[in-house]
Design a protein around this motif. Sequence first.
Motif, PDB file in Angstrom:
ATOM      1  N   UNK A 106     -15.740  -0.757  -2.339  1.00 34.09           N
ATOM      2  CA  UNK A 106     -14.490  -0.315  -2.953  1.00 34.09           C
ATOM      3  C   UNK A 106     -14.341  -0.915  -4.355  1.00 34.09           C
ATOM      4  N   UNK A 112       2.334   1.540  -5.919  1.00 36.17           N
ATOM      5  CA  UNK A 112       1.198   2.019  -6.718  1.00 36.17           C
ATOM      6  C   UNK A 112       1.710   2.624  -8.030  1.00 36.17           C
ATOM      7  N   UNK A 117       0.805  -1.222   0.000  1.00 41.01           N
ATOM      8  CA  UNK A 117       0.000   0.000   0.000  1.00 41.01           C
ATOM      9  C   UNK A 117       0.838   1.271   0.000  1.00 41.01           C
ATOM     10  N   UNK A 118       2.078   1.177  -0.476  1.00 40.69           N
ATOM     11  CA  UNK A 118       2.889   2.400  -0.510  1.00 40.69           C
ATOM     12  C   UNK A 118       2.903   2.982  -1.918  1.00 40.69           C
ATOM     13  N   UNK A 124     -13.586  -3.990   0.185  1.00 36.97           N
ATOM     14  CA  UNK A 124     -15.001  -4.245   0.466  1.00 36.97           C
ATOM     15  C   UNK A 124     -15.720  -4.225  -0.880  1.00 36.97           C
ATOM     16  N   UNK A 139      -6.118   0.272  -8.703  1.00 37.83           N
ATOM     17  CA  UNK A 139      -5.297  -0.312  -7.654  1.00 37.83           C
ATOM     18  C   UNK A 139      -6.095  -0.323  -6.368  1.00 37.83           C
ATOM     19  N   UNK A 140      -6.238  -1.508  -5.799  1.00 38.48           N
ATOM     20  CA  UNK A 140      -6.948  -1.636  -4.516  1.00 38.48           C
ATOM     21  C   UNK A 140      -5.951  -2.079  -3.453  1.00 38.48           C
ATOM     22  N   UNK A 141      -5.982  -1.358  -2.333  1.00 37.21           N
ATOM     23  CA  UNK A 141      -5.135  -1.754  -1.209  1.00 37.21           C
ATOM     24  C   UNK A 141      -5.975  -2.603  -0.267  1.00 37.21           C
ATOM     25  N   UNK A 142      -5.519  -3.812   0.011  1.00 39.18           N
ATOM     26  CA  UNK A 142      -6.276  -4.696   0.909  1.00 39.18           C
ATOM     27  C   UNK A 142      -6.238  -4.130   2.333  1.00 39.18           C
ATOM     28  N   UNK A 143      -7.261  -4.347   3.137  1.00 36.78           N
ATOM     29  CA  UNK A 143      -8.466  -5.120   2.818  1.00 36.78           C
ATOM     30  C   UNK A 143      -9.452  -4.325   1.952  1.00 36.78           C
TER      31      UNK A 143
END
Lengths: 123, 275
Positions: A111, A91, A86-87, A108, A102-106
């Motif tokens: 999202x 990305x 997630x940095x 939903x 781009x999805x940063x876990x977690x």
Amino acid sequence: MSKTCLIVDDSHVVRKIARKIIEDFGFECIDVEDGQVAMDECTKAMPDVVILDWNMPVMSGMEFLKNIRAMVGGDAPKIVFCTIENDIDHITHAMEAGANEYIMKPFSAEIIESKFRYIGLMN
Amino acid sequence: MNAADFELLSDLLRKKSGLMVTPDKAYYLESRLTPIAKQWNFNDITAMVLKLRGMADSKLIDDIVDAMTTNETSFFRDRQAFEQFETTILPHVLNKRGAKKLRIWCVAASTGQEPYSVAMFLNEQGLYDKGWNIEIVGTDINQSVLEHAREGLYTQFEVQRGVPIQYLMKYFTQKNDKWQVNDDLRSKVQFQKLNLLNPLNALGQFDVIFCGNVLVYLDRHIKADLLDRMGKQIANDGFLLLGKDETIDDVTQSFKDLSQDRGLYALTHRVHLSK
């Protein structure tokens, strides 16, 4: 015909959750555990969208992204990274390599839905 | 909660903030106010109400109002409003305005996602580059959400609800596990505390008022009065944006919906003129 989604993640749990969410959006889903199996699937038929983990055995998400973008017709699928990374460096690297979102876990359902809308997969 | 306590609290909320709490929402009052009663060292809500019947601390009343405000929001929450901004409002503004000046009010701005979305939207539309003088004002009754809004610091979950990754890279900076709106974008938005029951004159005139998901929480008479007063704060050719399922046709004469555009309103006399 419903749109197709290829879910690539080495975690069985993540694949199951993502699949449930994306199937509820009306997509037909296939889920696989690494980049190599995902490449095999794309050779058979290009999906409309790929949900792509970064860190996986055999072939990572980044290797998969570079490989698929080099394939004939490989520029067509929308590629959405979905990773714990997630940095901003990760990305930026992903977007420069040709990812669409781009999805940063977690994540939903909300999202994924908002990301799918931005890349034109849903109204 | 007993009926007398409910009545006092709902009356207090209506008078102090315009918020409407109907008896079927009593559970909601109870679940949100029990923590406030504990904070103020009352045994329960009944004990707190007893205090409110006498000389109540105005800080206690503020805390009660704050606890009852709904702060639910997200970036680009109301897609329809931004589409209308792009397809109807901007073309009008760009054509009709000689002076490149635009004032926007986000009513009940909460933690700031909406005004920042407006700023990103206008920047993407190139208005800042074209030298437009734009003021975006976000107001809220709740002081603590405004502090959050000014700081512009959001969790990963909050930014991912609505911010496209390209905008995240362009307008935010990562701060540990959070994301902060860049100084440049933050400087484009001002936040101020405002109780919608108080006079609005000091705010000046606006070209666009974002008022989605606000009126639904207000008492009917207060809603009507607020819309009339908003009518005086809006430019003659200004626009009022409501949520996509909201209508005010039966509440006010001041605004009229622009046909085919649900949720988009203009001053009544102007709609008549242009038809």
